[in-house]
Design an enzyme around this catalytic site. Structure first.
Site, mmCIF file in Angstrom:
data_model
loop_
_atom_site.group_PDB
_atom_site.id
_atom_site.type_symbol
_atom_site.label_atom_id
_atom_site.label_comp_id
_atom_site.label_asym_id
_atom_site.label_seq_id
_atom_site.Cartn_x
_atom_site.Cartn_y
_atom_site.Cartn_z
ATOM 1 N N LYS A 86 0.838 -1.210 0.000
ATOM 2 C CA LYS A 86 0.000 0.000 0.000
ATOM 3 C C LYS A 86 0.864 1.247 0.000
ATOM 4 O O LYS A 86 1.812 1.364 0.780
ATOM 5 C CB LYS A 86 -0.891 0.013 1.247
ATOM 6 C CG LYS A 86 -1.829 -1.159 1.342
ATOM 7 C CD LYS A 86 -2.576 -1.171 2.661
ATOM 8 C CE LYS A 86 -1.661 -1.402 3.853
ATOM 9 N NZ LYS A 86 -2.384 -1.642 5.111
ATOM 10 N N THR B 203 -7.206 10.023 7.830
ATOM 11 C CA THR B 203 -6.829 8.745 7.198
ATOM 12 C C THR B 203 -6.512 7.652 8.222
ATOM 13 O O THR B 203 -5.992 6.597 7.864
ATOM 14 C CB THR B 203 -5.600 8.922 6.284
ATOM 15 O OG1 THR B 203 -4.545 9.488 7.073
ATOM 16 C CG2 THR B 203 -5.888 9.808 5.100
ATOM 17 N N GLY C 39 -6.864 4.534 10.058
ATOM 18 C CA GLY C 39 -7.660 3.314 9.886
ATOM 19 C C GLY C 39 -7.875 2.908 8.438
ATOM 20 O O GLY C 39 -8.604 1.959 8.161
ATOM 21 N N THR C 40 -7.212 3.599 7.506
ATOM 22 C CA THR C 40 -7.386 3.228 6.090
ATOM 23 C C THR C 40 -6.904 1.792 5.832
ATOM 24 O O THR C 40 -7.534 1.050 5.077
ATOM 25 C CB THR C 40 -6.608 4.182 5.149
ATOM 26 O OG1 THR C 40 -5.319 4.400 5.703
ATOM 27 C CG2 THR C 40 -7.331 5.489 4.960
ATOM 28 N N GLY C 41 -5.786 1.435 6.473
ATOM 29 C CA GLY C 41 -5.204 0.105 6.234
ATOM 30 C C GLY C 41 -6.128 -0.999 6.746
ATOM 31 O O GLY C 41 -6.395 -1.978 6.036
ATOM 32 N N CYS C 42 -6.629 -0.828 7.989
ATOM 33 C CA CYS C 42 -7.525 -1.846 8.573
ATOM 34 C C CYS C 42 -8.787 -1.960 7.727
ATOM 35 O O CYS C 42 -9.286 -3.060 7.458
ATOM 36 C CB CYS C 42 -7.930 -1.450 9.992
ATOM 37 S SG CYS C 42 -6.536 -1.088 11.059
HETATM 38 N N1 LIG Z 1 -5.127 10.369 1.188
HETATM 39 C C1 LIG Z 1 -5.507 9.253 0.571
HETATM 40 N N2 LIG Z 1 -6.337 9.313 -0.503
HETATM 41 C C2 LIG Z 1 -6.757 8.185 -1.127
HETATM 42 N N3 LIG Z 1 -6.406 6.952 -0.733
HETATM 43 C C3 LIG Z 1 -5.569 6.826 0.317
HETATM 44 C C4 LIG Z 1 -5.090 7.956 1.037
HETATM 45 N N4 LIG Z 1 -4.292 7.510 2.062
HETATM 46 C C5 LIG Z 1 -4.301 6.173 1.979
HETATM 47 N N5 LIG Z 1 -5.036 5.743 0.926
HETATM 48 C C6 LIG Z 1 -5.320 4.359 0.521
HETATM 49 O O1 LIG Z 1 -5.767 3.682 1.683
HETATM 50 C C7 LIG Z 1 -5.330 2.333 1.682
HETATM 51 C C8 LIG Z 1 -4.540 2.058 2.950
HETATM 52 O O2 LIG Z 1 -3.206 2.470 2.753
HETATM 53 P P1 LIG Z 1 -2.233 3.065 3.847
HETATM 54 O O3 LIG Z 1 -0.885 3.106 3.227
HETATM 55 O O4 LIG Z 1 -2.797 4.339 4.377
HETATM 56 O O5 LIG Z 1 -2.342 1.930 4.963
HETATM 57 P P2 LIG Z 1 -1.863 1.928 6.489
HETATM 58 O O6 LIG Z 1 -0.673 2.792 6.677
HETATM 59 O O7 LIG Z 1 -1.764 0.523 6.859
HETATM 60 O O8 LIG Z 1 -3.112 2.598 7.221
HETATM 61 P P3 LIG Z 1 -3.381 2.637 8.809
HETATM 62 O O9 LIG Z 1 -3.349 4.068 9.188
HETATM 63 O O10 LIG Z 1 -4.724 2.052 8.998
HETATM 64 O O11 LIG Z 1 -2.354 1.798 9.425
HETATM 65 C C9 LIG Z 1 -4.518 2.187 0.400
HETATM 66 O O12 LIG Z 1 -5.344 1.678 -0.616
HETATM 67 C C10 LIG Z 1 -4.075 3.602 0.081
HETATM 68 O O13 LIG Z 1 -3.789 3.783 -1.284
HETATM 69 C C1 LIG Z 2 -5.651 -1.480 17.298
HETATM 70 C C2 LIG Z 2 -5.027 -0.976 16.061
HETATM 71 N N1 LIG Z 2 -4.870 -1.811 15.024
HETATM 72 C C3 LIG Z 2 -4.306 -1.360 13.880
HETATM 73 C C4 LIG Z 2 -3.874 -0.051 13.763
HETATM 74 C C5 LIG Z 2 -3.231 0.410 12.474
HETATM 75 O O1 LIG Z 2 -3.848 1.481 11.946
HETATM 76 C C6 LIG Z 2 -4.063 0.795 14.869
HETATM 77 N N2 LIG Z 2 -3.680 2.091 14.850
HETATM 78 N N3 LIG Z 2 -4.628 0.307 15.996
HETATM 79 MG MG LIG Z 3 -1.790 -0.222 8.695
#
Ligand SMILES: Nc1ncnc2c1ncn2[C@@H]1O[C@H](COP(=O)(O)OP(=O)(O)OP(=O)(O)O)[C@@H](O)[C@H]1O
Ligand SMILES: Cc1ncc(CO)c(N)n1
Ligand SMILES: [Mg+2]
Length: 557
Positions: free
Chosen positions: A239, A272, A274-277
């Protein structure tokens, strides 16, 4: 239900878990505990419940397997990420989500203030409870804070295999806080990655799993995806949310054969967290529904982008990274909506754009005049307007209605009601069924249904409508070929209806009083069109009608 034997482990601190007994919070009523369940070969359950010893009507329930994701993850008290994001993402995508909690974090928009790891035996117990009973399709993993928890998961999945496993190798939160000790890396590489049908690391996590490899470009991401794939997962999504200086949000997907660069516009927002979860849960949800891996990933990315775009301006918390709105609803729920009650039906004004044109009046002016004259509810009826214009008109009319707390309903068009955040809809017998409208609009919006018969009125009630419109009472020019029910037909429907009724069809100042006089308590008012809108002064006509009706009602009481 034998609840008294439940063991409750307290993990206030990681090492101390104190067994105690949980009392059942509710005792089940005898009627439920003695219900008889018959399973027929076609999987229909017929339940016959007894209330106070008297048999109630048999209840037929057809059983349907629902797609089910189990998330094995940590709790985020701020509810932007972790278990809470997973639950919201699955619910938003129409998939059931059960939860095995691996850690409880004290977390907000500024970062992670504390972590409490759930003992691995208790993670195992949660896994067994769900997997042994609830037909899980897909397991999605998030925060796995200890090697023991990874092992427990591996054992559980051997005992209870599922269709797919989505692994989000959560290690560090975006705020920089460590969510899994670096010592876990070897366990991730040796045990977790093999289990994954898809692995979804962000840049930092991909780099950590690959021994600190630099990841700064899309080419680096492609390289990383290939290296990670060789460690065991069936596919990899690296990602790029944190990719520096990228105008697009780019993710790289690799399934061992093909690469796909998935690009979406980067939404400019602080929200943003929680985007990954969310992305991983949404992938799991689509897999549970039966999607292929690539379609699941594409849809999940589109969903995240849509939710971020919708939520870009919402304000929650004072920290650097706010949560977003998975249901695309928060902005609209500002508490300005009007709650419908049956008494709102007293003087129900239905607009007509043809009449407005004839008298040279914009819709907003007609609505304002009707309200000032005493209309207690407005229905916007637009049979010819273009959709975009209809939405604009609805929004403009809502601004007029709200200060007076007069509900504004939209005729036929659920899309327009949703887009304008109107107070509800009015539906004819050939429009969207009320039950479908209720599912789309949610519980708080008002739904009215036009009914001519007792059967239609009963169905409207069963379908979750709030009121019915009954008519045509008299012949009318606004509805060609509309059969009239007359005062007798109106009375029959009113006496049978469980919902409040408004009478409609050819009603005006000269014939409204006999309508209210039919002697049916459920009849709450009259609906008018030409009587107020096909006149030179809407305000004057509405006022006259209002005072006539008020006088008739007070005389009758
Ligand atoms: N500002 C943004 N606009 C559009 N899409 C985004 C943006 N930020 C993240 N994404 C998308 O969100 C999804 C999660 O990616 P990201 O790299 O943010 O994950 P992460 O770091 O694991 O997130 P988390 O904060 O939950 O740990 C991907 O598909 C990424 O392309
Ligand atoms: C509990 C928990 N799981 C995953 C993430 C990653 O975003 C977070 N910040 N907190
Ligand atoms: Mg993440």
């Amino acid at each position: 239900m034998a609840c008294s034997g439940l063991l409750f482990n307290s993990f206030v601190d990681n090492k101390c878990f104190r067994p105690c007994h949980l009392k059942p919070a509710v005792s089940y009523p005898r009627s439920l505990s003695t219900s008889r369940v018959y399973l027929t070969p076609s999987l229909r359950i017929s339940m016959s419940m007894e209330e106070n010893g008297a048999p109630t009507q048999g209840l037929e329930v057809s059983r349907k397997k629902v797609p089910h994701v189990l998330t094995v993850a940590g709790s985020d008290s701020g509810a932007g990420a972790g278990i809470q994001a997973d639950l919201k993402a699955c619910a938003a995508r129409g998939v059931y989500c059960s939860t095995v909690i691996t850690a409880v974090t004290a977390q907000n928009t500024a970062g992670v203030q504390g972590i409490n790891i759930v003992p691995d035996e208790f993670v195992a117990q949660q896994l067994k409870s769900v997997l042994s009973d609830m037909e899980v399709d897909v397991v999605k993993t998030g925060m796995l804070p200890s090697i023991e928890i990874v092992k427990v998961l591996q054992r559980s999945l051997k005992e209870f295999p599922v269709r797919a496993v989505v692994v989000d190798p959560v290690m560090v939160s975006t705020s920089g806080d460590v969510l899994a000790d670096p010592s876990i890396l070897s366990s991730f590489r040796e045990e977790l990655l093999m289990m994954a049908d898809i692995l979804t690391p962000n840049l930092k996590e991909a780099s950590n799993l690959l021994g600190g490899m630099r990841l700064e470009t899309v080419a680096d991401m492609r390289h990383a995806a290939k290296l990670l794939h060789s460690l065991g997962p069936r596919s990899v999504l690296v990602k790029g949310g944190d990719l520096p200086e990228s105008f697009d949000a780019v993710d790289v997907f690799f399934d061992g054969e093909e690469y796909h660069e998935l690009r979406s516009p980067r939404v400019k927002t602080r929200n943003t967290h929680g985007t990954g979860c969310t992305l991983a849960s949404c992938i799991a949800a689509e897999l549970a529904k039966g999607s292929s891996m690539l379609s699941a990933v594409k849809l999940a990315k589109r969903y995240v982008e849509t939710a971020l775009e919708y939520s870009k301006d919402i304000i929650l918390g004072n920290g650097a990274q706010g949560p977003f709105d998975h249901f695309l609803r928060l902005k609209h729920n500002s508490g300005t909506g009007v709650t419908f009650s049956g008494n709102d039906l007293f003087l129900y004004a239905v607009t007509d754009s043809g009449m407005n044109e004839k008298w040279g009046r914009p819709m907003e002016v007609a609505v304002k005049e009707a309200i000032e004259g005493g209309a207690s509810i407005i229905q916007l009826r637009e049979k010819t307007a273009e959709t975009r214009k209809f939405i604009e008109t609805a929004k403009a009319c809502l601004e007029i209605c709200r200060p007076y707390k007069v509900p504004l309903l939209i005729n036929d068009r659920i899309d327009v009601a949703l887009a304008s955040d109107a107070d509800g809809v009015h539906l004819g017998q050939s429009d969207t069924p009320a039950q479908v409208a209720r599912a789309l609009l949610g519980p708080e919006k008002a739904i009215g249904v036009s009914c001519k018969t007792v059967e239609q009125a009963h169905k409207a009630w069963l379908d979750g409508a709030d009121y019915i419109g009954c008519g045509g009472v008299y012949p009318t020019s606004t509805k060609a070929n509309n059969t009239t029910v007359g005062l007798d037909g109106l009375k029959t429907v009113c006496l049978a209806s469980k919902l409040p009724v408004v009478a409609i069809g050819g009603i005006n100042a000269s014939n409204a009083i006999p309508v209210l006089g039919i002697g049916a308590p459920n009849l709450k008012g009259v609906a008018v069109v030409s009587a107020v809108f096909d006149r030179s002064s809407v305000a004057t006509e509405t006022r006259n009608l209002h005072s006539m009706l008020t006088e008739a009602v007070s005389k009758a009481n």
